[in-house]
Each structure stands twice: as structure tokens, then as C-alpha cells.
Design an enzyme around this catalytic site. Structure first.
Site, PDB file in Angstrom:
ATOM      1  N   SER A  84       5.066   3.545  -0.590  1.00  0.00           N
ATOM      2  CA  SER A  84       4.034   4.154  -1.444  1.00  0.00           C
ATOM      3  C   SER A  84       3.821   5.603  -1.047  1.00  0.00           C
ATOM      4  O   SER A  84       4.112   6.008   0.096  1.00  0.00           O
ATOM      5  CB  SER A  84       2.716   3.389  -1.286  1.00  0.00           C
ATOM      6  OG  SER A  84       1.641   4.063  -1.908  1.00  0.00           O
ATOM      7  N   TYR A 118      -3.807  -0.465   4.168  1.00  0.00           N
ATOM      8  CA  TYR A 118      -2.684  -0.452   3.228  1.00  0.00           C
ATOM      9  C   TYR A 118      -1.739   0.706   3.536  1.00  0.00           C
ATOM     10  O   TYR A 118      -0.517   0.539   3.577  1.00  0.00           O
ATOM     11  CB  TYR A 118      -3.226  -0.335   1.808  1.00  0.00           C
ATOM     12  CG  TYR A 118      -2.174  -0.254   0.723  1.00  0.00           C
ATOM     13  CD1 TYR A 118      -1.538  -1.396   0.257  1.00  0.00           C
ATOM     14  CD2 TYR A 118      -1.828   0.966   0.152  1.00  0.00           C
ATOM     15  CE1 TYR A 118      -0.582  -1.327  -0.747  1.00  0.00           C
ATOM     16  CE2 TYR A 118      -0.881   1.053  -0.859  1.00  0.00           C
ATOM     17  CZ  TYR A 118      -0.259  -0.102  -1.303  1.00  0.00           C
ATOM     18  OH  TYR A 118       0.688  -0.025  -2.297  1.00  0.00           O
TER      19      TYR A 118
END
Length: 298
Positions: A190, A203
Site C-alpha cells: 500500500s 495497518y
């Protein structure tokens, strides 16, 4: 069936733009209840045989990026197994139908990949059902926004780490003996692995770990003729976001912060996975491909 995405058009306005309605969902969320519904390529993606007769396993293949990749792989000629949580069965069955409509074998493998035994059985079942394995896409992920470090419970931290990192490790480890020269591993990291948000601490940690894992493992696996790469999405319109991945006030303006001023649709990132899985990417390994709406990952 013409691929409407490929017509010359302004990318800033090609897909829905914010503002969006608030739309809270329980975790893990379903694509079918999102407004607007994400475009996974159901009507728009057209293949041309880049993955003919390949055998692929995709985690988190029921919705979002995983769903778009499953559709694209099938339309490029691959047989596809998808893993997902049992609660995501409605979305998963739509994907199974789409794979079969493309004339390919579709394998549904529900289970919670936070459990090591589930991960290892997942690979074994996929190999048995598909008759081998050529492509592994580690895509499943968990994301939960929290306003401060102190709000991240040990339970949440454990769930995020196990879903995003432990499972990827276990699944890859189990898959490696089945991968032959020419095979490909693609991991979903990401933009958060490079430019972490203050509300996604756990995350973002996992996504940085996936970058490191992908680069390290690529150096080992190329000795077996297997390529390993990663894809780093920016803001994409998937169930991960309204089901706790973002606060509802951020959902209203989701994607507005990037140069393209809108979130990406899953179908827009699927071709990158197709490239990395195909023989066209024969000289690409140990790389991270950013698809961020113009932000970049440098």
C-alpha cells in the site's frame, strides 16, 4: 465486448468522484452494498489470453482489488481459486459465477486466514483443485482506523498483523514447493507502507513489512525461476474502507487528496497484476508498482 475503459478520456472524471454518502458497514464489508458499487471489471474488462491455462490462487478474492484481479485473470485464460471469509460468501459467489462465465475453473475456499492451519490447507486445497499452482496473489488485508495509538487494542493489533503479515508468510511458505520456473508471486502492499496515515498505524506497519518481505523473498525465489513483486495501491473504492478502514467523514471525501481527485476503481489496478503474473513481465522481479492516483511511492 469492447473495453470501455480504453477509450480516450479524461482520467480525472472517468469514474465516480467525491463527495460520497456515508455508508457504514460491519467488518469485513460487502461490495454489493456500496454506493456507488465498485467497478471490478464485471462489464468492462476484456482479456486477450495473457494467462492461458495458468492456475492462480488469490486471497481476498471476493471483493475489491482481489475480485478485480480474479475477473481479469479468468478473462486472460487462467483457472482461479479465491479465498475469503465465510461472511463474504454473497460477494464470493458472484465472483465464482463470473470466473465460470469466462469459461474457466473457479474454486471457492472460505476460511479465516488468521489461523495457520487454514492458510496451509488453503494452499493444499487450491493445488489439488486446480492441478497445480502458477500464480499466488497475497491480497487479503484488514484495516481499521483509530484516532490515536492508545485506541489500538491488543486484539485489533493481533488481527491486523495475522491477517496482513502472518497469513502472507504462511501461505507463501506453503506455496513455494509447488511453484515451477515461470511462476509468479504478487503481494498487495500500500501507499501506507511509504507514507503512513496517523490513523492507520498498525495497518501501515504491516504494509511496510510486505514491501520488505517481497524484496527479500524475490532474491531467493529468482534462483528457482520464480518472480516476486508487489503492488502498492493508493485510495481504492473497496469494502475495506466503509467497514472501518476509514471514518465516515473521510468516506465522504475519499480520494479527493490525490492529484486525480477521486478514488481508484478496482478494475483500474487489475491490469498491473495481469502484467506481473504474465510472461510479459519476465524481466521484472523484486519491484513495487505504485498505483496511487498520482501520489507516487518514492
Amino acid at each position: 465486448m469492447a473495453d470501455e475503459r480504453l477509450k480516450l478520456q479524461d482520467p480525472r472524471h472517468q469514474y465516480p468522484e467525491p463527495p460520497f454518502n456515508r455508508q457504514p458497514q460491519p467488518t469485513p464489508g460487502l461490495a454489493k452494498t456500496m454506493q456507488p458499487r465498485p467497478d471490478h471489471g464485471e462489464q468492462s474488462y476484456t482479456g486477450c489470453g495473457k494467462l492461458t491455462n495458468r492456475k492462480a490462487l488469490i486471497t481476498g478474492g471476493d471483493s475489491g482489488i482481489g475480485r478485480a484481479v480474479a475477473i481479469a485473470f479468468a478473462r486472460e485464460g487462467a483457472d482461479v481459486a479465491i479465498s475469503y471469509l465465510p461472511s463474504e460468501e454473497p460477494d464470493a459467489q458472484e465472483v465464482i459465477t463470473l470466473i465460470e462465465q469466462a469459461g474457466r475453473k473457479a474454486i471457492a475456499l472460505p476460511g479465516d486466514i488468521k489461523d495457520e492451519s487454514v492458510c496451509r490447507k488453503l494452499v493444499k486445497d487450491a493445488v489439488a483443485a486446480l492441478g497445480g499452482l502458477d500464480i499466488l496473489v497475497n491480497n487479503a488485508g484488514k484495516q481499521k482506523s483509530q484516532p490515536s495509538l492508545g485506541d489500538i487494542t491488543s486484539e485489533q493489533f493481533d488481527e491486523v498483523l495475522k491477517t496482513n503479515v502472518y497469513a502472507l508468510f504462511w501461505i507463501t511458505q506453503e506455496a513455494v514447493p509447488h511453484l515451477k520456473p515461470g511462476a509468479s508471486i504478487i503481494n498487495t502492499t500500500s501507499i501506507q507502507g511509504y507514507d503512513p496515515s496517523e490513523s492507520l498505524i498498525d495497518y501501515a506497519m504491516t504494509k511496510a513489512a510486505i514491501v520488505s518481505f517481497s524484496k527479500s523473498v524475490s532474491k531467493q525465489m529468482i534462483e528457482k525461476g520464480v518472480r516476486v513483486n508487489a503492488v502498492a495501491p493508493g485510495p481504492f473504492w473497496t469494502p475495506l474502507q466503509p467497514s472501518g478502514g476509514q471514518t465516515q467523514d473521510k468516506i465522504e471525501k475519499f480520494g479527493s487528496e490525490v492529484p486525480l481527485s477521486r478514488p481508484g476503481q478496482p478494475v483500474e489496478i487489475a491490469p498491473v497484476y495481469v502484467l506481473l503474473a504474465s510472461q510479459e513481465a519476465s524481466y521484472i522481479t523484486g519491484e513495487v508498482y505504485g498505483v496511487t492516483g498520482g501520489v507516487g511511492i518514492a
